[in-house]
Design a protein around this motif. Structure first.
Motif, PDB file in Angstrom:
ATOM      1  N   PHE A  25       0.834  -1.205   0.000  1.00 20.14           N
ATOM      2  CA  PHE A  25       0.000   0.000   0.000  1.00 20.14           C
ATOM      3  C   PHE A  25       0.875   1.265   0.000  1.00 20.14           C
ATOM      4  O   PHE A  25       0.600   2.219  -0.726  1.00 20.14           O
ATOM      5  CB  PHE A  25      -0.935  -0.010   1.212  1.00 20.14           C
ATOM      6  CG  PHE A  25      -1.838   1.184   1.266  1.00 20.14           C
ATOM      7  CD1 PHE A  25      -2.891   1.325   0.382  1.00 20.14           C
ATOM      8  CD2 PHE A  25      -1.629   2.175   2.220  1.00 20.14           C
ATOM      9  CE1 PHE A  25      -3.721   2.427   0.434  1.00 20.14           C
ATOM     10  CE2 PHE A  25      -2.444   3.278   2.276  1.00 20.14           C
ATOM     11  CZ  PHE A  25      -3.495   3.405   1.387  1.00 20.14           C
ATOM     12  N   GLY A  26       1.930   1.278   0.789  1.00 20.38           N
ATOM     13  CA  GLY A  26       2.843   2.419   0.832  1.00 20.38           C
ATOM     14  C   GLY A  26       3.551   2.626  -0.499  1.00 20.38           C
ATOM     15  O   GLY A  26       3.715   3.752  -0.966  1.00 20.38           O
ATOM     16  N   LEU A  32       2.260  13.892  -9.735  1.00 24.28           N
ATOM     17  CA  LEU A  32       3.169  15.025  -9.810  1.00 24.28           C
ATOM     18  C   LEU A  32       3.594  15.284 -11.255  1.00 24.28           C
ATOM     19  O   LEU A  32       3.580  16.429 -11.726  1.00 24.28           O
ATOM     20  CB  LEU A  32       4.388  14.770  -8.932  1.00 24.28           C
ATOM     21  CG  LEU A  32       5.329  15.928  -8.668  1.00 24.28           C
ATOM     22  CD1 LEU A  32       4.626  16.970  -7.803  1.00 24.28           C
ATOM     23  CD2 LEU A  32       6.573  15.421  -7.967  1.00 24.28           C
ATOM     24  N   ASN A  33       3.937  14.230 -11.981  1.00 27.27           N
ATOM     25  CA  ASN A  33       4.348  14.377 -13.380  1.00 27.27           C
ATOM     26  C   ASN A  33       3.191  14.827 -14.263  1.00 27.27           C
ATOM     27  O   ASN A  33       3.376  15.643 -15.172  1.00 27.27           O
ATOM     28  CB  ASN A  33       4.931  13.069 -13.909  1.00 27.27           C
ATOM     29  CG  ASN A  33       6.311  12.799 -13.350  1.00 27.27           C
ATOM     30  OD1 ASN A  33       7.017  13.723 -12.978  1.00 27.27           O
ATOM     31  ND2 ASN A  33       6.681  11.534 -13.284  1.00 27.27           N
ATOM     32  N   VAL A  34       1.991  14.302 -14.008  1.00 21.49           N
ATOM     33  CA  VAL A  34       0.826  14.700 -14.802  1.00 21.49           C
ATOM     34  C   VAL A  34       0.525  16.183 -14.575  1.00 21.49           C
ATOM     35  O   VAL A  34       0.258  16.936 -15.515  1.00 21.49           O
ATOM     36  CB  VAL A  34      -0.399  13.817 -14.454  1.00 21.49           C
ATOM     37  CG1 VAL A  34      -1.670  14.390 -15.043  1.00 21.49           C
ATOM     38  CG2 VAL A  34      -0.182  12.404 -14.948  1.00 21.49           C
ATOM     39  N   GLY A  35       0.572  16.622 -13.330  1.00 25.36           N
ATOM     40  CA  GLY A  35       0.325  18.034 -13.021  1.00 25.36           C
ATOM     41  C   GLY A  35       1.353  18.945 -13.649  1.00 25.36           C
ATOM     42  O   GLY A  35       1.031  20.016 -14.163  1.00 25.36           O
ATOM     43  N   LYS A  36       2.602  18.524 -13.633  1.00 27.00           N
ATOM     44  CA  LYS A  36       3.676  19.320 -14.237  1.00 27.00           C
ATOM     45  C   LYS A  36       3.475  19.451 -15.748  1.00 27.00           C
ATOM     46  O   LYS A  36       3.621  20.529 -16.315  1.00 27.00           O
ATOM     47  CB  LYS A  36       5.020  18.660 -13.954  1.00 27.00           C
ATOM     48  CG  LYS A  36       6.214  19.427 -14.440  1.00 27.00           C
ATOM     49  CD  LYS A  36       7.471  18.585 -14.314  1.00 27.00           C
ATOM     50  CE  LYS A  36       8.429  19.140 -13.331  1.00 27.00           C
ATOM     51  NZ  LYS A  36       9.689  18.401 -13.285  1.00 27.00           N
ATOM     52  N   SER A  37       3.102  18.354 -16.397  1.00 24.72           N
ATOM     53  CA  SER A  37       2.905  18.410 -17.849  1.00 24.72           C
ATOM     54  C   SER A  37       1.689  19.256 -18.210  1.00 24.72           C
ATOM     55  O   SER A  37       1.710  19.981 -19.211  1.00 24.72           O
ATOM     56  CB  SER A  37       2.779  17.007 -18.432  1.00 24.72           C
ATOM     57  OG  SER A  37       1.611  16.377 -17.959  1.00 24.72           O
ATOM     58  N   LYS A  38       0.633  19.200 -17.405  1.00 34.00           N
ATOM     59  CA  LYS A  38      -0.533  20.048 -17.666  1.00 34.00           C
ATOM     60  C   LYS A  38      -0.183  21.521 -17.514  1.00 34.00           C
ATOM     61  O   LYS A  38      -0.628  22.365 -18.302  1.00 34.00           O
ATOM     62  CB  LYS A  38      -1.677  19.686 -16.715  1.00 34.00           C
ATOM     63  CG  LYS A  38      -2.410  18.431 -17.080  1.00 34.00           C
ATOM     64  CD  LYS A  38      -3.579  18.185 -16.141  1.00 34.00           C
ATOM     65  CE  LYS A  38      -4.321  16.919 -16.509  1.00 34.00           C
ATOM     66  NZ  LYS A  38      -5.456  16.673 -15.593  1.00 34.00           N
ATOM     67  N   CYS A  39       0.625  21.834 -16.516  1.00 36.26           N
ATOM     68  CA  CYS A  39       1.050  23.215 -16.293  1.00 36.26           C
ATOM     69  C   CYS A  39       1.898  23.708 -17.464  1.00 36.26           C
ATOM     70  O   CYS A  39       1.715  24.826 -17.946  1.00 36.26           O
ATOM     71  CB  CYS A  39       1.822  23.311 -14.994  1.00 36.26           C
ATOM     72  SG  CYS A  39       2.342  24.972 -14.567  1.00 36.26           S
ATOM     73  N   GLU A  40       2.821  22.893 -17.932  1.00 38.78           N
ATOM     74  CA  GLU A  40       3.661  23.277 -19.069  1.00 38.78           C
ATOM     75  C   GLU A  40       2.824  23.473 -20.325  1.00 38.78           C
ATOM     76  O   GLU A  40       3.043  24.422 -21.086  1.00 38.78           O
ATOM     77  CB  GLU A  40       4.729  22.213 -19.308  1.00 38.78           C
ATOM     78  CG  GLU A  40       5.818  22.186 -18.266  1.00 38.78           C
ATOM     79  CD  GLU A  40       6.796  21.047 -18.454  1.00 38.78           C
ATOM     80  OE1 GLU A  40       6.593  20.223 -19.367  1.00 38.78           O
ATOM     81  OE2 GLU A  40       7.767  20.978 -17.681  1.00 38.78           O
ATOM     82  N   VAL A  84       4.060   5.571  -5.707  1.00 41.27           N
ATOM     83  CA  VAL A  84       4.024   5.548  -7.178  1.00 41.27           C
ATOM     84  C   VAL A  84       2.939   6.489  -7.687  1.00 41.27           C
ATOM     85  O   VAL A  84       3.169   7.279  -8.622  1.00 41.27           O
ATOM     86  CB  VAL A  84       3.808   4.113  -7.694  1.00 41.27           C
ATOM     87  CG1 VAL A  84       3.472   4.111  -9.172  1.00 41.27           C
ATOM     88  CG2 VAL A  84       5.030   3.265  -7.431  1.00 41.27           C
ATOM     89  N   PHE A  85       1.752   6.442  -7.092  1.00 42.75           N
ATOM     90  CA  PHE A  85       0.658   7.315  -7.533  1.00 42.75           C
ATOM     91  C   PHE A  85       0.976   8.786  -7.273  1.00 42.75           C
ATOM     92  O   PHE A  85       0.599   9.652  -8.058  1.00 42.75           O
ATOM     93  CB  PHE A  85      -0.656   6.930  -6.858  1.00 42.75           C
ATOM     94  CG  PHE A  85      -1.251   5.654  -7.379  1.00 42.75           C
ATOM     95  CD1 PHE A  85      -1.185   5.320  -8.720  1.00 42.75           C
ATOM     96  CD2 PHE A  85      -1.882   4.778  -6.516  1.00 42.75           C
ATOM     97  CE1 PHE A  85      -1.730   4.151  -9.204  1.00 42.75           C
ATOM     98  CE2 PHE A  85      -2.446   3.609  -6.984  1.00 42.75           C
ATOM     99  CZ  PHE A  85      -2.363   3.287  -8.336  1.00 42.75           C
TER     100      PHE A  85
END
Length: 74
Positions: A10-11, A22-30, A16-17
């Motif tokens: 679970f940890g 974090l990567n998805v948010g960064k790409s949306k911001c870019e 991983v999630f």
């Protein structure tokens, strides 16, 4: 013992999630920033085109008038 493995799994999944989000948010911001830059460049180019068109139209008329008045046979 099984509880420890489930807790560790679970940890690991939470970690991983977290990094995936974090990567998805960064790409949306870019993507959003790039789209705003593109829109700003389009607006600037359109304004330049309008200004150049006005200058070109008035400049040609003035040059024709000056050439006609100065260099015609009187």
């Amino acid at each position: 013992m099984n509880k420890i493995y489930v807790l560790a799994l679970f940890g690991a999944l939470c970690t991983v999630f977290y990094f995936y989000g974090l990567n998805v948010g960064k790409s949306k911001c870019e993507t959003k920033n790039i789209q705003q830059q593109i829109n700003q460049i389009k607006t600037t180019k359109q304004q330049e085109r309008i200004i150049n068109e006005k200058v070109y139209k008035t400049g040609v008329g003035d040059i024709r008038r000056i050439l006609h008045n100065e260099y015609t046979i009187k």
